[in-house]
Scaffold this active site. Structure first.
Site, PDB file in Angstrom:
ATOM      1  N   ALA A  51       0.735  -1.343  -0.054  1.00 42.38           N
ATOM      2  CA  ALA A  51      -0.050   0.094   0.219  1.00 42.38           C
ATOM      3  C   ALA A  51       0.982   1.129  -0.094  1.00 42.38           C
ATOM      4  CB  ALA A  51      -0.909   0.241   1.212  1.00 42.38           C
TER       5      ALA A  51
ATOM      6  N   GLY B 179       0.497   1.264  -3.242  1.00 40.70           N
ATOM      7  CA  GLY B 179       0.528   0.901  -4.488  1.00 40.70           C
ATOM      8  C   GLY B 179       1.734   1.024  -5.516  1.00 40.70           C
ATOM      9  N   GLY B 180       2.517   1.934  -5.196  1.00 41.78           N
ATOM     10  CA  GLY B 180       3.403   2.472  -6.375  1.00 41.78           C
ATOM     11  C   GLY B 180       4.345   1.208  -6.984  1.00 41.78           C
TER      12      GLY B 180
ATOM     13  N   ASP C 143      -1.002  -6.098   2.235  1.00 41.78           N
ATOM     14  CA  ASP C 143      -0.724  -5.080   3.165  1.00 41.78           C
ATOM     15  C   ASP C 143      -2.145  -4.723   3.890  1.00 41.78           C
ATOM     16  OD1 ASP C 143      -0.327  -2.226   4.389  1.00 41.78           O
ATOM     17  OD2 ASP C 143       1.190  -2.295   2.676  1.00 41.78           O
TER      18      ASP C 143
ATOM     19  N   ASP D 290       8.611  -4.300   0.168  1.00 36.17           N
ATOM     20  CA  ASP D 290       8.888  -2.895   0.665  1.00 36.17           C
ATOM     21  C   ASP D 290       8.741  -2.528   1.918  1.00 36.17           C
ATOM     22  OD1 ASP D 290       9.923  -0.373   0.277  1.00 36.17           O
ATOM     23  OD2 ASP D 290       8.246   0.431  -0.518  1.00 36.17           O
TER      24      ASP D 290
ATOM     25  N   LYS E  34      16.024  -2.131   5.391  1.00 29.26           N
ATOM     26  CA  LYS E  34      16.468  -0.638   6.189  1.00 29.26           C
ATOM     27  C   LYS E  34      17.513  -0.865   7.188  1.00 29.26           C
ATOM     28  CE  LYS E  34      14.631   2.913   8.534  1.00 29.26           C
ATOM     29  NZ  LYS E  34      15.520   3.964   8.048  1.00 29.26           N
TER      30      LYS E  34
HETATM   31  C1  LIG Z   1       7.001   2.184   2.391  1.00 29.41           C
HETATM   32  S1  LIG Z   1       5.337   1.601   2.380  1.00 29.41           S
HETATM   33  C2  LIG Z   1       5.339   0.762   0.971  1.00 29.41           C
HETATM   34  C3  LIG Z   1       4.966   1.497  -0.091  1.00 29.41           C
HETATM   35  C4  LIG Z   1       4.647   1.023  -1.329  1.00 29.41           C
HETATM   36  N1  LIG Z   1       5.749  -0.023  -1.872  1.00 29.41           N
HETATM   37  C5  LIG Z   1       4.140   1.829  -2.554  1.00 29.41           C
HETATM   38  O1  LIG Z   1       5.104   1.636  -3.605  1.00 29.41           O
HETATM   39  O2  LIG Z   1       3.476   2.348  -2.535  1.00 29.41           O
HETATM   40  C6  LIG Z   1       5.405   0.209   3.761  1.00 29.41           C
HETATM   41  C7  LIG Z   1       4.335  -0.447   3.747  1.00 29.41           C
HETATM   42  O3  LIG Z   1       4.440  -1.723   4.572  1.00 29.41           O
HETATM   43  C8  LIG Z   1       3.291  -1.917   5.133  1.00 29.41           C
HETATM   44  N2  LIG Z   1       3.600  -2.968   6.175  1.00 29.41           N
HETATM   45  C9  LIG Z   1       4.397  -2.975   7.442  1.00 29.41           C
HETATM   46  N3  LIG Z   1       4.567  -3.836   7.958  1.00 29.41           N
HETATM   47  C10 LIG Z   1       3.647  -4.692   7.277  1.00 29.41           C
HETATM   48  C11 LIG Z   1       3.816  -6.290   7.598  1.00 29.41           C
HETATM   49  N4  LIG Z   1       4.087  -6.831   8.622  1.00 29.41           N
HETATM   50  N5  LIG Z   1       2.812  -6.785   6.405  1.00 29.41           N
HETATM   51  C12 LIG Z   1       2.399  -6.199   5.507  1.00 29.41           C
HETATM   52  N6  LIG Z   1       2.498  -4.928   5.229  1.00 29.41           N
HETATM   53  C13 LIG Z   1       3.341  -4.216   6.217  1.00 29.41           C
HETATM   54  C14 LIG Z   1       2.808  -0.592   5.685  1.00 29.41           C
HETATM   55  O4  LIG Z   1       1.528  -0.662   5.819  1.00 29.41           O
HETATM   56  C15 LIG Z   1       3.114   0.204   4.642  1.00 29.41           C
HETATM   57  O5  LIG Z   1       1.801   0.471   3.620  1.00 29.41           O
END
Ligand SMILES: C[S@@+](CC[C@H](N)C(=O)[O-])C[C@H]1O[C@@H](n2cnc3c(N)ncnc32)[C@H](O)[C@@H]1O
Length: 350
Positions: free
Chosen positions: A217, A219-220, A236, A272, A301
């Site tokens: 989320a 969604g990029g 997500d 991500d 990270k």
């Molecule tokens: C940096 S953002 C991702 C952005 C996404 N790649 C984009 O391009 O829009 C990190 C995402 O990881 C999700 N997240 C964090 N811990 C998670 C987990 N254990 N399982 C699934 N999603 C997780 C968060 O809700 C957040 O939406």
């Protein structure tokens, strides 16, 4: 040449220096690094007079994690007269091998950006003067680099076009697509440019492939996969951009990405999620051991300290555990331009 000039992200000079020292020592080439915090570059100075060229010749640019771009040079050109910088730069270039192109770079800092006007202004007169003294040879596999450090100081040197970054300063200049749900979309696009040769995109990023996007989320990354014609399981608990769900290519799964496993194997795993590197590493090992995917792109990270050591530790764990399980693998890490306090990993097994 005994100076190796390395561009890096500002704040990562120590990591860049530690990495190049390790690589050089592995080749039996010894030297020392000169670094200044937040300068966005490192100089590695070798004891051997041709050590810098030898490091470039004997090692692959792609193995470097923290170096964005590199070239070999003879040292700092100081006291450039502000009324005629071209003449001393041409004299320095005359001592270098012939090259087929010139790129003028700045270091990636605010001070560096202030020198971009000067850099732009000098391109035409410098190219003309270099041409006149026959510094260029159209078939040369080398590129000439010029970096101004101040209005009166510069480094000029060479890199092999095939063993350096295709982008000036190693910075991928990508356009943010208006329709993409987040800026993060550029990270996956840059990762593809870096890890996947352009002539393999149609096979390895092919329409109809299936992918899982963990931490998807808004969604990029999913958007990039959808643009390539793939079907995506987007995992997500956060909301996904509605237009993506309307494509019919995206299934939004609201669950924990660290526990999710696909019902059928997919080609791509992308992740991500911002979490501890060791946790992401364990998840990646599990996915490949269970043959859930063939290729993966994932973020690690970095901690505040020991950032180079941490990436190497994760790499070694993945390598050791997958080789023990009988896989041959291609594993690479890179701190991409769109990465901040993180590096991007790429893994493929055969
Ligand atoms: C940096 S953002 C991702 C952005 C996404 N790649 C984009 O391009 O829009 C990190 C995402 O990881 C999700 N997240 C964090 N811990 C998670 C987990 N254990 N399982 C699934 N999603 C997780 C968060 O809700 C957040 O939406």
């Amino acid at each position: 040449m005994n100076h190796l000039f390395l561009h890096c992200r500002a704040g990562f000079e120590k990591e860049c220096a530690a990495e190049i020292s390790d690589i050089a020592a592995g080749l039996g080439i010894y030297g020392y690094s000169k670094t200044k915090d937040n300068s966005a570059y490192v100089l590695f100075i070798t004891h051997e007079p041709d050590g810098a060229e030898n490091i470039i010749r004997m090692s692959g640019f792609r193995q470097l994690i923290f170096t964005r771009q590199w070239f070999a040079c003879a040292g700092l050109i100081d006291n450039l007269p502000v009324t005629d910088r071209v003449t001393p730069l041409c004299e320095a270039a005359a001592a270098l091998p012939k090259t087929s192109e010139l790129i003028i770079e700045t270091v990636d800092t605010n001070e560096g950006k202030e020198l971009s006007g000067l850099s732009k202004k000098i391109v035409a007169p410098l190219e003309k003067a270099l041409r006149a003294q026959q510094s260029f040879f159209a078939k040369s596999p080398l590129r000439l680099h010029l970096v101004f450090i101040s209005g009166t100081q510069a480094y000029i040197g060479v890199s092999p076009i095939a063993n350096s970054s295709q982008w000036p300063m190693g910075i991928a200049r990508l356009r943010l697509p208006k329709e993409a749900p987040s800026r993060a979309t550029l990270k996956l696009e840059e990762a593809w440019h870096h890890f996947i040769p352009a002539d393999e995109w149609d096979i390895r990023l092919a329409s109809g492939m299936r992918a899982v996007d963990l931490g998807a989320a808004p969604g990029g990354w999913t958007w990039q996969l959808v643009q390539r014609g793939m079907y995506v399981e987007a995992v997500d608990n956060g909301p996904m951009e509605k237009s993506l769900l309307e494509t019919g290519q995206v299934l939004h799964i609201l669950t924990d990405g660290f526990l999710y496993e696909p019902k059928k194997p997919v080609h791509w795993l992308v992740c991500d999620i911002v979490d501890k590197p060791a946790r992401v590493t364990s998840m990646i090992i599990r996915w490949f051991t269970k043959k859930h995917c063939r290729e993966a792109i994932f973020n690690l990270k970095l901690p505040m300290k020991q950032r180079y050591v941490e990436v190497k530790k994760c790499e070694e764990r993945i390598r050791a555990e997958l080789e023990k399980a009988g896989f041959k693998l291609d594993i690479q890490f890179k701190q991409l331009y769109h990465d901040r306090e993180e590096v991007t990993g790429y893994l493929r097994v055969y």
